[in-house]
Structure formats: structure tokens, C-alpha cells
Design a protein around this motif. Structure first.
Motif, PDB file in Angstrom:
ATOM      1  N   MET A   1       0.836  -1.102   0.126  1.00 20.52           N
ATOM      2  CA  MET A   1      -0.137  -0.054  -0.034  1.00 20.52           C
ATOM      3  C   MET A   1       1.037   1.198   0.030  1.00 20.52           C
ATOM      4  SD  MET A   1      -2.918   1.626   0.060  1.00 20.52           S
ATOM      5  CE  MET A   1      -3.743   3.197   0.510  1.00 20.52           C
ATOM      6  N   LEU A   2       1.937   1.226   0.771  1.00 21.40           N
ATOM      7  CA  LEU A   2       2.877   2.592   0.883  1.00 21.40           C
ATOM      8  C   LEU A   2       4.137   2.159   0.328  1.00 21.40           C
ATOM      9  CD1 LEU A   2       2.567   3.104   4.873  1.00 21.40           C
ATOM     10  CD2 LEU A   2       1.150   4.179   2.776  1.00 21.40           C
ATOM     11  N   ASP A   3       4.541   3.161  -0.475  1.00 20.20           N
ATOM     12  CA  ASP A   3       5.681   3.175  -1.264  1.00 20.20           C
ATOM     13  C   ASP A   3       6.911   3.047  -0.392  1.00 20.20           C
ATOM     14  OD1 ASP A   3       6.332   5.762  -1.301  1.00 20.20           O
ATOM     15  OD2 ASP A   3       5.112   6.208  -3.129  1.00 20.20           O
ATOM     16  N   ASN A   4       7.955   2.734  -0.866  1.00 20.39           N
ATOM     17  CA  ASN A   4       9.180   2.663  -0.394  1.00 20.39           C
ATOM     18  C   ASN A   4       9.527   4.143   0.101  1.00 20.39           C
ATOM     19  OD1 ASN A   4       9.574  -0.169  -0.344  1.00 20.39           O
ATOM     20  ND2 ASN A   4      10.724   0.060  -2.451  1.00 20.39           N
ATOM     21  N   ASN A   5       9.391   5.244  -0.483  1.00 19.28           N
ATOM     22  CA  ASN A   5       9.710   6.466  -0.005  1.00 19.28           C
ATOM     23  C   ASN A   5       9.082   6.888   1.367  1.00 19.28           C
ATOM     24  OD1 ASN A   5      11.827   6.951  -2.019  1.00 19.28           O
ATOM     25  ND2 ASN A   5      10.354   7.902  -3.251  1.00 19.28           N
ATOM     26  N   ILE A   6       7.864   6.841   1.233  1.00 25.31           N
ATOM     27  CA  ILE A   6       6.854   6.944   2.409  1.00 25.31           C
ATOM     28  C   ILE A   6       7.296   6.160   3.570  1.00 25.31           C
ATOM     29  CG2 ILE A   6       4.642   6.920   3.079  1.00 25.31           C
ATOM     30  CD1 ILE A   6       3.553   7.585   0.313  1.00 25.31           C
ATOM     31  N   LYS A   7       7.472   4.693   3.256  1.00 23.18           N
ATOM     32  CA  LYS A   7       8.100   4.034   4.441  1.00 23.18           C
ATOM     33  C   LYS A   7       9.317   4.514   5.107  1.00 23.18           C
ATOM     34  CE  LYS A   7       6.027  -0.388   2.740  1.00 23.18           C
ATOM     35  NZ  LYS A   7       6.217  -1.691   2.321  1.00 23.18           N
ATOM     36  N   THR A   8      10.214   4.928   4.572  1.00 25.30           N
ATOM     37  CA  THR A   8      11.372   5.398   4.808  1.00 25.30           C
ATOM     38  C   THR A   8      11.034   6.604   5.648  1.00 25.30           C
ATOM     39  OG1 THR A   8      12.690   4.612   2.916  1.00 25.30           O
ATOM     40  CG2 THR A   8      13.658   6.171   4.463  1.00 25.30           C
ATOM     41  N   GLN A  41      -1.026  -2.594   8.192  1.00 29.14           N
ATOM     42  CA  GLN A  41      -0.242  -3.536   8.452  1.00 29.14           C
ATOM     43  C   GLN A  41       1.447  -2.951   8.000  1.00 29.14           C
ATOM     44  OE1 GLN A  41      -1.830  -6.603   5.857  1.00 29.14           O
ATOM     45  NE2 GLN A  41      -2.589  -7.606   7.597  1.00 29.14           N
ATOM     46  N   ASP A  42       1.354  -2.106   6.729  1.00 27.15           N
ATOM     47  CA  ASP A  42       2.725  -1.420   6.434  1.00 27.15           C
ATOM     48  C   ASP A  42       3.127  -0.793   7.634  1.00 27.15           C
ATOM     49  OD1 ASP A  42       2.830  -2.756   4.062  1.00 27.15           O
ATOM     50  OD2 ASP A  42       2.122  -1.063   2.956  1.00 27.15           O
ATOM     51  N   ILE A  43       2.406   0.157   8.272  1.00 30.29           N
ATOM     52  CA  ILE A  43       2.510   1.187   9.415  1.00 30.29           C
ATOM     53  C   ILE A  43       3.227   0.339  10.709  1.00 30.29           C
ATOM     54  CG2 ILE A  43       1.763   2.775  11.004  1.00 30.29           C
ATOM     55  CD1 ILE A  43      -0.241   3.797   8.884  1.00 30.29           C
TER      56      ILE A  43
END
Length: 519
Positions: A1-8, A41-43
């Protein structure tokens, strides 16, 4: 759901959590519910202090709550808070997890002391740039006070409820199921509405202030520039503002601010306030000027405020800006917020699949029609003159759209409705004199600005258009009173021009003070 930049980026923020939090999902079988669960779940995967449950049973599904494991959650999101609302989600996570908010200490204590039970619901659209301020303010109040809870509701996801509740503009806030407010509201404004003694206490504090050397009325680009230039001279400087940022707060895209390739209104307004606060400037926010009384108190100029407070100064700079011009036809005020709107970026998503009109053929009107055409079923643009006034490139784009009709020489004469919401617009063809009616659900008014100078009539010289008359130095008809920005007779109402005029007015006021002290 969240891309890698947002996750970082999010992982860095979540490192600031001081205590565990949990995300409680209330899901149904929809695709949006699966997207929501994937996001949660990503968060949770980014921090050991975040956990996810999906056994929630909230009335609105899909939705999720943010809380602490030992407490009932008081913040929830009925929708996926992406776009402008992603920051609201981040702040909800941080504040629930114990990260200290940036609000003033006195406001925080005031919120904690408010008695009673308050359940707020805010209907938003993810493209609305005014909505996050309201959502974030109410979320913070819910974190600070156990008697307060808040849910953000994505109007596009809960379209049936939006229709049933006759919600025609965002943000729309309900308190305990009843209408509370609509449009941009600050944390202090909301607190003032539910804490009945707050306004009087603030008025008393304002009136107790010592006189200023320079008092600026207005917190937009002109007012902010004037404050910085005055403060840098080392003189006692104050700013009285109904809302810091002014009309800039309602501007979405800004692409002509020299040296800044692109930005938006809320970002620029925040930067203006941050810059002003770098200096010794007394900002008196959420106060509306009501009367200017020159030379009444020991030669000082007195400014009376709608709250009942008053402040005094040796010089005053008027930078109250302008507001949206209204059509001034029957039905407009009655249906404002119920089909009549002034911000297509904010309220456009609420009219998905419906028929709307845009009033005005300048750049603002044509840009609004282009934006709305991608959301609504059909747009009718009405222009008073015989041709559109917008830039050629915008007109070319407009006329390429299949679901847009342009009517020129049209005089809007009435907004019609069924008592609850708009159902049509009546106009006169100025060429033939014939009257016509258009069946529609929304009307977006984009016909320019009016100077905020009504409160000065009879006190200071105004032009036929209500603008404050000034000379090349920003001086008005009253000694010691200067003016700058969109409220004045200076042509070309632009942010960069307002800033220059505000700076000039501050330098003129300082020069006046020097010469007055010598005399």
C-alpha cells in the motif's frame, strides 16, 4: 500500500514514539477495506511500538482507530487518510504515542481543563487543503482530553451519508451529531467555541497590552512583510489578525512567487508565520478589527476589536486583504455551503457525477471549470462579458473538454433550491434579454475579490471600489496610518506585490516615528 519512499519517511517519524499504540480496524468486504488493512500492516511493520487489530466493530466500515492499548481509542479515520490527510495520520500516531505537540502551552492546558463529553465528526475530501488543519486540531484535542473524541470521514467514500446529511462543503464538522462548523477553523477557534469563557479571557489579555510603536492589522503576505521589516528596526511591533495567512490560506497552487518554482497557500502561510515568529513580534490572532479611532488616547491610535478588546499604537499599518466576491443574488447566502461554494479544490469531490456551474470567465473561473470537469458530470461556465478573460492556453484546454458548456453575456439573477440544497441557477442573456434556468446541484463562484475595508467607511479615504487610498509611500488620509496589499488602491493583486507594499509601509511608518519624535 505504501511505497518505499513513504515507508522510509514514516519509519523515521515512528522512532519518536514514546509508548505503544494500536491500530484497530473495522472492516467490511470492500476493496477499500483491504487497502486500509494493507496500509495499517505496512505501518505496524515499521515500528515495534505499533500493533494492528482488525476486530473493531465501529458503525462506519471501513474505518480504523488510533489508540493506546490500555485506553479506549479517541481518534479514528473513516477512510484512507492519504493525500493532504496523510500528515493528519502521522500526527495522530505521534501524539497518541506520547510525542509532544507544538501547540502553545496555555492552549494545551486549556484543552485539558475543558469539562464535558464532545464527539466530533469531520467530513472531508482528500483533495481539500483546508481540511487537515481542522482534522489535526480535533485529533489533538482528543489526545489531550479524555472527554473528547474525533473521527475523520472521507466524503467520497461515504457518499450516501453525505447526500443524506445534505453536506455540500468541506470541512463540515458535527458535534455530538449536530452541525458545529464549516470551513477552515484553527485549534484556538474550536477551543473558543466549546470553552465559553475563553473569548473573554483572551479579550482581557489583549486589552492589557502596552501600546505599540507599529501595529499591523492583517496577517497575510503584506502584514507579514510589514511585521518583519518593522521588527528588524527594533521597535515594538504587533500584529492583529483574524487568521494568520489571510487569503493565501485558500490558494492552492502558487507558481509565480519569484525564486520558488511552486508551492501552495497553506505552506506559504505557515512559512510566513514561522518567519514572523523569528522576531520579537506580538501576534494577536483570531481577532477581527471593528473600528479605528485615530488620536483619541494621548495621541495614540486605538484599534477596537469585535471581541470587545482594544489595542493602541503610535502608528498603524492596515493590511486586511480581500475576500471572495459574491454574486449578491437571491438564494446565494441561503444556500452557501449547501450547493453554493467558493473553493473548487475543496468541495469539488462532493459533486462527483453531478451537474455544476462556474460563475466567472477569468483565470480562476476557467481553472475551476477544468478541474471540476474531471470529477463532475457536466460543467456550465457563465461569463458576464462577451468573451472569456482567461489566458489563451487555459481557454484552449477548456474548449477541448466534452463535458463543459460556456455561456457568455450571462447575468446570474437567482440561485434556486428546494429549501435544503441548490437545484438550479437562473440567468439573463444580456444580448437578447431572455431569462433561462439551468438545473444543477452546485454553483462555484469565481468572480474576483472585494477589499476588507467595510469597517473603515467614514474613517479613512476609500476609492469607489472600497480600496484604501494610499500614496507612493503607503500613507493614507490619516496621519500615522499606512496601508498595504490587496486592500489598497495599488494595482495587480499579487502575493509578491503585497509583500513589497507591506515592507514599504513598515519603512514609511518607521520614518514617520523618527520624524514625529524629533518634532
Amino acid at each position: 500500500m505504501l511505497d518505499n519512499n513513504i515507508k522510509t519517511q514514516l519509519r523515521t517519524y515512528l522512532e519518536k514514539l514514546q509508548q505503544p499504540i494500536e491500530l484497530i480496524a473495522s472492516l467490511d468486504g470492500s476493496g477499500k477495506a483491504q487497502e486500509m488493512l494493507a496500509m495499517l500492516q505496512d505501518i505496524a511493520a515499521l515500528s515495534t511500538k505499533v500493533s494492528v487489530r482488525h476486530d473493531g466493530d465501529a458503525p462506519r466500515k471501513p474505518s480504523f482507530a488510533v489508540g493506546r492499548p490500555s485506553e479506549a481509542a479517541r481518534i479514528s479515520f473513516a477512510g484512507i487518510p492519504m493525500g493532504h490527510e496523510f500528515t493528519s495520520l502521522i500526527l495522530a500516531l505521534l501524539h497518541t504515542g506520547g510525542h509532544p505537540p507544538k501547540a502553545e502551552a496555555s492552549v494545551i492546558e486549556e484543552i485539558r481543563a475543558i469539562p464535558g463529553r464532545f464527539h466530533f465528526e469531520t467530513f472531508i475530501s482528500l483533495s481539500c487543503h483546508n481540511c487537515p488543519d481542522v482534522v489535526q486540531a480535533l485529533n489533538l484535542m482528543a489526545v489531550l482530553n479524555p472527554g473528547i473524541s474525533h473521527q475523520m470521514i472521507d466524503g467520497a467514500l461515504y457518499q450516501d451519508e453525505v447526500t443524506a446529511r445534505q453536506i455540500m462543503g468541506v470541512p463540515t464538522v458535527l458535534l455530538n451529531g449536530q452541525p458545529f462548523g464549516q470551513g477552515r477553523m484553527t485549534l484556538e477557534e474550536i477551543v473558543g467555541q466549546i470553552d465559553t469563557g475563553a473569548l473573554q479571557r483572551e479579550a482581557d489579555k489583549v486589552s492589557a497590552r502596552a501600546p505599540f510603536d507599529v501595529l499591523i492589522v492583517g496577517g497575510g503576505p503584506a502584514g507579514a512583510a510589514a511585521a518583519i521589516y518593522a521588527a528588524r528596526k527594533g521597535i515594538r511591533t504587533g500584529v492583529v489578525s483574524e487568521r494568520f495567512g489571510g487569503q493565501v490560506l485558500d490558494t492552492l497552487a502558487i507558481e509565480n512567487f519569484i525564486s520558488v518554482k511552486e508551492t501552495d497557500g497553506p505552506k506559504l502561510a505557515a512559512a510566513l508565520e514561522q518567519h514572523v515568529r523569528e522576531y520579537d513580534v506580538d501576534i494577536i490572532n483570531l481577532q477581527r478589527a471593528e473600528a479605528l479611532l485615530p488620536g483619541t488616547v494621548g495621541g495614540l491610535i486605538e484599534l477596537r476589536l469585535a471581541s470587545g478588546a482594544s489595542v493602541k499604537s503610535k502608528t498603524v499599518i492596515l493590511a486586511t486583504g480581500a475576500r471572495w466576491r459574491e454574486m449578491n443574488v437571491p438564494g446565494e447566502k441561503e444556500y452557501r455551503g449547501h450547493g453554493v461554494a467558493y473553493c473548487p479544490h475543496c468541495d469539488g469531490p462532493l459533486f462527483k457525477g453531478k451537474r455544476v456551474a462556474v460563475i466567472g470567465g477569468g483565470n480562476s473561473g476557467v481553472e475551476a471549470a477544468i478541474d471540476l470537469a474531471g470529477v463532475v458530470a457536466h460543467v456550465t461556465l457563465l461569463e458576464f462579458e462577451s468573451s472569456l478573460r482567461a489566458d489563451a492556453i487555459l481557454q484552449k484546454k477548456l474548449f477541448s473538454l466534452a463535458n463543459v458548456t460556456v455561456i457568455t453575456q450571462a447575468l446570474s439573477t437567482e440561485v434556486s433550491g428546494d429549501g435544503k440544497k441548490v437545484n438550479g441557477l437562473v440567468y439573463t442573456d444580456r444580448k437578447s434579454g431572455q431569462g433561462h434556468r439551468i438545473d444543477l446541484e452546485g454553483i462555484f463562484v469565481q468572480i474576483g475579490l472585494l477589499p476588507n475595508s467595510d469597517w473603515l467607511k467614514g474613517t479613512i479615504a476609500l476609492s469607489a471600489r472600497g480600496e484604501i487610498e494610499i500614496d507612493a509611500r503607503g500613507e493614507t488620509s490619516l496621519p500615522g496610518v499606512f496601508a498595504a496589499g490587496d486592500v489598497t488602491t495599488v494595482p495587480y493583486k499579487q502575493i509578491v506585490i503585497a509583500m513589497g507594499e507591506g515592507s514599504k509601509a513598515a519603512l514609511s511608518a518607521f520614518d514617520y516615528l523618527i520624524r514625529s519624535s524629533v518634532a
